[in-house]
Design a protein around this motif. Sequence first.
Motif, mmCIF file in Angstrom:
data_model
loop_
_atom_site.group_PDB
_atom_site.id
_atom_site.type_symbol
_atom_site.label_atom_id
_atom_site.label_comp_id
_atom_site.label_asym_id
_atom_site.label_seq_id
_atom_site.Cartn_x
_atom_site.Cartn_y
_atom_site.Cartn_z
ATOM 1 N N GLY A 1 90.183 87.352 86.865
ATOM 2 C CA GLY A 1 90.272 86.974 88.269
ATOM 3 C C GLY A 1 89.918 88.109 89.208
ATOM 4 N N ALA A 2 90.099 89.362 88.746
ATOM 5 C CA ALA A 2 89.775 90.536 89.571
ATOM 6 C C ALA A 2 88.304 90.925 89.462
ATOM 7 C CB ALA A 2 90.655 91.709 89.167
ATOM 8 N N GLY A 3 87.534 90.175 88.660
ATOM 9 C CA GLY A 3 86.101 90.439 88.593
ATOM 10 C C GLY A 3 85.602 91.093 87.326
ATOM 11 N N ILE A 4 86.469 91.343 86.357
ATOM 12 C CA ILE A 4 86.031 91.939 85.090
ATOM 13 C C ILE A 4 85.511 90.820 84.183
ATOM 14 C CG2 ILE A 4 86.785 93.153 83.000
ATOM 15 C CD1 ILE A 4 88.707 94.734 84.707
ATOM 16 N N PRO A 5 84.262 90.912 83.713
ATOM 17 C CA PRO A 5 83.706 89.852 82.867
ATOM 18 C C PRO A 5 84.536 89.654 81.591
ATOM 19 C CG PRO A 5 81.985 91.347 83.624
ATOM 20 C CD PRO A 5 83.292 91.987 83.992
ATOM 21 N N GLU B 1 83.552 88.940 78.725
ATOM 22 C CA GLU B 1 82.932 89.561 77.554
ATOM 23 C C GLU B 1 83.232 91.056 77.446
ATOM 24 O OE1 GLU B 1 79.588 88.814 80.634
ATOM 25 O OE2 GLU B 1 81.356 87.777 79.842
ATOM 26 N N ASP B 2 83.782 91.633 78.508
ATOM 27 C CA ASP B 2 84.177 93.041 78.466
ATOM 28 C C ASP B 2 85.639 93.214 78.053
ATOM 29 O OD1 ASP B 2 81.698 93.975 79.125
ATOM 30 O OD2 ASP B 2 82.105 94.149 81.278
ATOM 31 N N ILE B 3 86.258 92.136 77.613
ATOM 32 C CA ILE B 3 87.647 92.175 77.134
ATOM 33 C C ILE B 3 87.647 91.683 75.689
ATOM 34 C CG2 ILE B 3 90.008 91.361 77.484
ATOM 35 C CD1 ILE B 3 89.230 90.745 80.404
ATOM 36 N N SER B 4 88.153 92.491 74.782
ATOM 37 C CA SER B 4 88.129 92.105 73.367
ATOM 38 C C SER B 4 89.454 92.447 72.695
ATOM 39 C CB SER B 4 86.988 92.818 72.635
ATOM 40 O OG SER B 4 87.133 94.221 72.720
ATOM 41 N N THR B 5 89.917 91.557 71.842
ATOM 42 C CA THR B 5 91.146 91.789 71.084
ATOM 43 C C THR B 5 90.869 92.805 69.980
ATOM 44 O OG1 THR B 5 91.896 89.537 71.494
ATOM 45 C CG2 THR B 5 92.915 90.705 69.648
ATOM 46 N N THR B 6 91.735 93.800 69.861
ATOM 47 C CA THR B 6 91.557 94.840 68.851
ATOM 48 C C THR B 6 92.633 94.815 67.771
ATOM 49 O OG1 THR B 6 92.793 96.430 70.211
ATOM 50 C CG2 THR B 6 90.391 96.370 70.472
ATOM 51 N N GLN B 7 93.807 94.259 68.097
ATOM 52 C CA GLN B 7 94.873 94.236 67.094
ATOM 53 C C GLN B 7 95.919 93.190 67.448
ATOM 54 O OE1 GLN B 7 97.267 97.794 66.781
ATOM 55 N NE2 GLN B 7 97.859 97.373 64.673
ATOM 56 N N VAL B 8 96.439 92.517 66.429
ATOM 57 C CA VAL B 8 97.589 91.632 66.562
ATOM 58 C C VAL B 8 98.528 91.983 65.409
ATOM 59 C CG1 VAL B 8 98.437 89.267 66.530
ATOM 60 C CG2 VAL B 8 96.234 89.777 67.604
ATOM 61 N N SER B 9 99.750 92.401 65.736
ATOM 62 C CA SER B 9 100.674 92.821 64.684
ATOM 63 C C SER B 9 102.040 92.182 64.885
ATOM 64 C CB SER B 9 100.814 94.347 64.658
ATOM 65 O OG SER B 9 101.419 94.817 65.846
ATOM 66 N N ASP C 1 90.934 95.786 74.222
ATOM 67 C CA ASP C 1 90.107 96.794 74.885
ATOM 68 C C ASP C 1 89.548 96.179 76.159
ATOM 69 O OD1 ASP C 1 90.440 98.934 73.238
ATOM 70 O OD2 ASP C 1 88.528 98.719 72.178
ATOM 71 N N VAL C 2 89.671 96.911 77.250
ATOM 72 C CA VAL C 2 89.134 96.461 78.533
ATOM 73 C C VAL C 2 88.078 97.456 78.984
ATOM 74 C CG1 VAL C 2 89.640 95.826 80.911
ATOM 75 C CG2 VAL C 2 91.365 95.451 79.124
ATOM 76 N N LYS C 3 86.844 97.006 79.121
ATOM 77 C CA LYS C 3 85.758 97.868 79.565
ATOM 78 C C LYS C 3 85.576 97.690 81.063
ATOM 79 C CE LYS C 3 82.313 98.475 76.865
ATOM 80 N NZ LYS C 3 81.060 98.318 76.067
ATOM 81 N N ILE C 4 85.716 98.793 81.790
ATOM 82 C CA ILE C 4 85.624 98.772 83.259
ATOM 83 C C ILE C 4 84.355 99.527 83.654
ATOM 84 C CG2 ILE C 4 86.776 99.359 85.417
ATOM 85 C CD1 ILE C 4 89.418 99.390 83.783
ATOM 86 N N ARG C 5 83.386 98.800 84.181
ATOM 87 C CA ARG C 5 82.092 99.401 84.516
ATOM 88 C C ARG C 5 82.046 99.954 85.938
ATOM 89 N NH1 ARG C 5 78.711 97.686 80.377
ATOM 90 N NH2 ARG C 5 79.490 95.896 79.198
ATOM 91 N N GLU C 6 82.939 99.489 86.794
ATOM 92 C CA GLU C 6 83.035 100.024 88.153
ATOM 93 C C GLU C 6 84.168 101.038 88.174
ATOM 94 O OE1 GLU C 6 81.096 99.504 90.685
ATOM 95 O OE2 GLU C 6 79.836 97.988 89.699
#
Length: 241
Positions: free
Chosen positions: A92-96, A98-106, A128-133
């Motif tokens: 909702g804040a504008g981060i695509p 596809e730039d958010i990916s699950t890395t672990q579930v424990s 993991d959240v990739k922030i390009r701005e």
Amino acid sequence: MPIAVRAKTRLLTLVAAALAVAGVAACDANSGPTTGGSGEVRQVTVVGSGEVQGTPDTLTANVAMEAIAADVTGAMNQSGERQQAVIDALVGAGIPREDISTTQVSLQPQFGADGTEIIGYRANNSIDVKIRELSAASQALALIVSTGGDATRINSVGYSIEDDSELIRDARARAFQDAKARAEQYAELSGLELGKVISIAESGGAAPPTPMPRGEAAMAVPLEPGQQTVGFSVTVIWELA
């Protein structure tokens, strides 16, 4: 009696011929460039290095939502709901997405004081959240914390350069020129001239991003991308004439 003498003479002749062939084969097996005399191959091996710096343009944060409940279902549901709320807020804040990916579930059992009785379960969902701005990085981290609440865990924050191809080309060129300058100096010192290149081998690349300290304390640290170094090392062999 003469027949026996002729047979013995022929046998000796065959043995001598076999030894001669073996001697020729041995000479052929050891043939090739020598290390001395007029056939010596002279060469010099040098290692050159090159580095360039660039400003990171991407921040990647690894964050997790953690929940503890008396049963497996409760722990998984709570951590999943909080993680989904964080993802929705980031999108909702504008981060695509596809730039958010699950890395672990424990999911881990929690034991009582005696170490034998299970008293609950701890669930942890990491993304993991990739922030390009980069100008919005602090706000994005604040949004994660405010949405996740006390369940939030910030595991690491690292900077990187999205497209470092030009930096790599620059570093590679600098490494080769450094190697050539060294080789030319060695040739001059030995009274010889630098010939053609025989082989090139390289190693190196972009330095890995340096993570920030683990935990919520990272929120109190101002986010500064700094500079990232891209380095190459190259090993080159030249002929000497």
